[in-house]
Write an enzyme that holds these catalytic residues in place. Structure first.
Site, PDB file in Angstrom:
ATOM      1  N   ARG A 147     -52.604 -53.734  59.765  1.00  0.00           N
ATOM      2  CA  ARG A 147     -53.251 -52.971  60.823  1.00  0.00           C
ATOM      3  C   ARG A 147     -54.239 -53.818  61.631  1.00  0.00           C
ATOM      4  O   ARG A 147     -54.892 -54.697  61.090  1.00  0.00           O
ATOM      5  CB  ARG A 147     -53.995 -51.770  60.223  1.00  0.00           C
ATOM      6  CG  ARG A 147     -53.061 -50.754  59.594  1.00  0.00           C
ATOM      7  CD  ARG A 147     -53.793 -49.723  58.760  1.00  0.00           C
ATOM      8  NE  ARG A 147     -52.837 -48.761  58.192  1.00  0.00           N
ATOM      9  CZ  ARG A 147     -52.167 -48.974  57.064  1.00  0.00           C
ATOM     10  NH1 ARG A 147     -52.345 -50.100  56.375  1.00  0.00           N
ATOM     11  NH2 ARG A 147     -51.319 -48.072  56.627  1.00  0.00           N
TER      12      ARG A 147
ATOM     13  N   ASP B 245     -52.681 -50.474  48.073  1.00  0.00           N
ATOM     14  CA  ASP B 245     -52.417 -50.798  49.471  1.00  0.00           C
ATOM     15  C   ASP B 245     -53.558 -51.697  49.927  1.00  0.00           C
ATOM     16  O   ASP B 245     -54.271 -51.388  50.888  1.00  0.00           O
ATOM     17  CB  ASP B 245     -52.334 -49.518  50.306  1.00  0.00           C
ATOM     18  CG  ASP B 245     -51.858 -49.771  51.743  1.00  0.00           C
ATOM     19  OD1 ASP B 245     -51.404 -50.898  52.019  1.00  0.00           O
ATOM     20  OD2 ASP B 245     -51.959 -48.852  52.575  1.00  0.00           O
TER      21      ASP B 245
ATOM     22  N   HIS C 247     -41.628 -58.645  53.795  1.00  0.00           N
ATOM     23  CA  HIS C 247     -42.030 -57.342  53.257  1.00  0.00           C
ATOM     24  C   HIS C 247     -41.069 -56.848  52.172  1.00  0.00           C
ATOM     25  O   HIS C 247     -40.738 -55.665  52.106  1.00  0.00           O
ATOM     26  CB  HIS C 247     -42.105 -56.329  54.398  1.00  0.00           C
ATOM     27  CG  HIS C 247     -43.098 -55.226  54.181  1.00  0.00           C
ATOM     28  ND1 HIS C 247     -42.839 -54.136  53.376  1.00  0.00           N
ATOM     29  CD2 HIS C 247     -44.349 -55.049  54.653  1.00  0.00           C
ATOM     30  CE1 HIS C 247     -43.883 -53.327  53.382  1.00  0.00           C
ATOM     31  NE2 HIS C 247     -44.817 -53.857  54.157  1.00  0.00           N
TER      32      HIS C 247
ATOM     33  N   GLU D 176     -47.141 -59.286  49.826  1.00  0.00           N
ATOM     34  CA  GLU D 176     -47.041 -59.728  51.209  1.00  0.00           C
ATOM     35  C   GLU D 176     -47.957 -60.929  51.447  1.00  0.00           C
ATOM     36  O   GLU D 176     -49.179 -60.794  51.525  1.00  0.00           O
ATOM     37  CB  GLU D 176     -47.420 -58.592  52.153  1.00  0.00           C
ATOM     38  CG  GLU D 176     -46.594 -57.333  51.972  1.00  0.00           C
ATOM     39  CD  GLU D 176     -47.194 -56.150  52.704  1.00  0.00           C
ATOM     40  OE1 GLU D 176     -47.642 -56.323  53.859  1.00  0.00           O
ATOM     41  OE2 GLU D 176     -47.234 -55.050  52.119  1.00  0.00           O
TER      42      GLU D 176
END
Length: 340
Positions: free
Chosen positions: A80, A249, A178, A308
């Site tokens: 983000r 996350d 990913h 990632e």
């Protein structure tokens, strides 16, 4: 070593192709030029069985039905960007706000584009070189950006991913691969998978997934994976950070040792060691899977875990840490070594 190519469709004015790479140990890797994607990894076990160890859809035709991030080369930005803004001196660049008020995963990202390709076969390796021109202004990003992602499978059961990029203007760039790993096999959950992570610090995030700007020690928390511990230590906990994102996350700041991370199946039959020159790993445990009717949601909740490799996402609009200078080559190396 073998490499096979199968055309399965046509999109964006290009052929859609699936590549099957097989080494002399019987390990098989499938790649797609849609999104420069690692589609599948199949390993032969000592008990005679075969196991799919990354999350995959049923067939290559399913990948362009909707965006799913399964194994794709995600960019230009992975993760983000707060309010979708990059402040460069007095200038503010506005990116698409496609995740609430924030920008995520590049907009119409590189994982949704059809890449050109060039296969290569050596005596002890097989490779596919994928290339893509992301043109100036696409998704609001400045600069014509030439990308290349090369996957290489060796007879040592190592699959590597080498990314390079070159821009003709100052731009921002922070891609990742990913892939979701599921060493216990498709249909399992990762709570009993063992994780060892070379990271003393993690980045807390807000409810929208954007980092708070803090960097916290993993010591004494559910984020401490410096020794082999089940992933469920974190994702099944009542930690506020875990609850806010319904699982892992979170970015972890790597110490720089090799390997950066090790995953081990709960039955011990498959192990994966990841090495990278990236400064951070973002771990995500398929928190949203298993809900709804889409293709990706036929996969189980907590059915895989991403590692990632990227620069850690940033909390504000100062994105100097992920800028790429014009005329300079950007590089990222990731390698996944399997034992089975």
């Amino acid at each position: 070593m073998k490499i096979q190519i199968k055309k399965y469709g046509y999109l964006q004015g290009k052929n859609l192709c699936e590549f099957t790479l097989t080494n002399d140990q019987g390990m098989q890797v499938k790649l797609l030029n849609y999104g420069a994607t690692a589609e599948d990894v199949l390993v032969p076990l000592k008990n005679g069985e075969e196991r799919h160890v990354i999350l995959a859809l049923n067939k290559p035709e399913d990948y362009d039905k909707e965006r799913n991030f399964l194994g794709g080369t995600v960019g230009r930005i992975a993760g983000r960007v707060y309010r979708g803004q990059w402040q460069n001196g007095p200038h503010i660049l506005q990116l698409p706000q496609n995740d609430g008020e924030n920008h995520i995963h590049g907009g119409f990202g590189t994982d949704q584009r059809v890449w050109d390709f060039r296969p290569e076969k050596g005596t002890d390796y097989v490779s596919v070189h994928f290339s893509l021109l992301d043109y100036d202004g696409h998704n609001g990003f400045p600069g014509n950006l030439q990308l290349e992602t090369t996957y290489t499978l060796t007879n040592d059961n190592e699959l590597s991913c080498q990314m390079t990029a070159y821009s003709d203007q100052l731009t921002i760039f922070n891609p990742t691969n990913h892939t979701y790993f599921c060493l216990d096999g498709l249909g399992s959950q990762v709570d009993q998978t063992l994780l060892k992570l070379d990271a003393d610090y993690y980045l807390p995030v807000k409810g929208d997934g954007v980092p708070t700007g803090e960097m916290k020690s993993v010591e004494g928390t559910v984020f401490d994976f410096r020794e082999n511990r089940p992933v469920g230590q974190a994702i099944l906990s009542d930690d506020e950070q875990i609850q806010a994102r319904n699982g892992l996350d979170h970015p972890f700041v790597l110490n720089g040792s090799k390997p950066a991370a090790v995953l081990t199946a709960s039955d011990g039959l498959v192990k994966l060691a990841l090495t990278t020159d990236a400064p951070a790993l973002v771990l995500y445990t398929a928190n949203h899977f298993g809900k709804g009717r889409s293709e990706v949601n036929t996969l189980p909740h907590f059915g895989g875990i991403t590692l990632e490799a990227q620069a850690a996402p940033l909390p504000g609009s100062d994105l100097g840490a992920i800028t790429v200078m014009p005329g300079k080559t950007w590089e990222r190396h990731i390698a996944w070594k399997y034992e089975f």
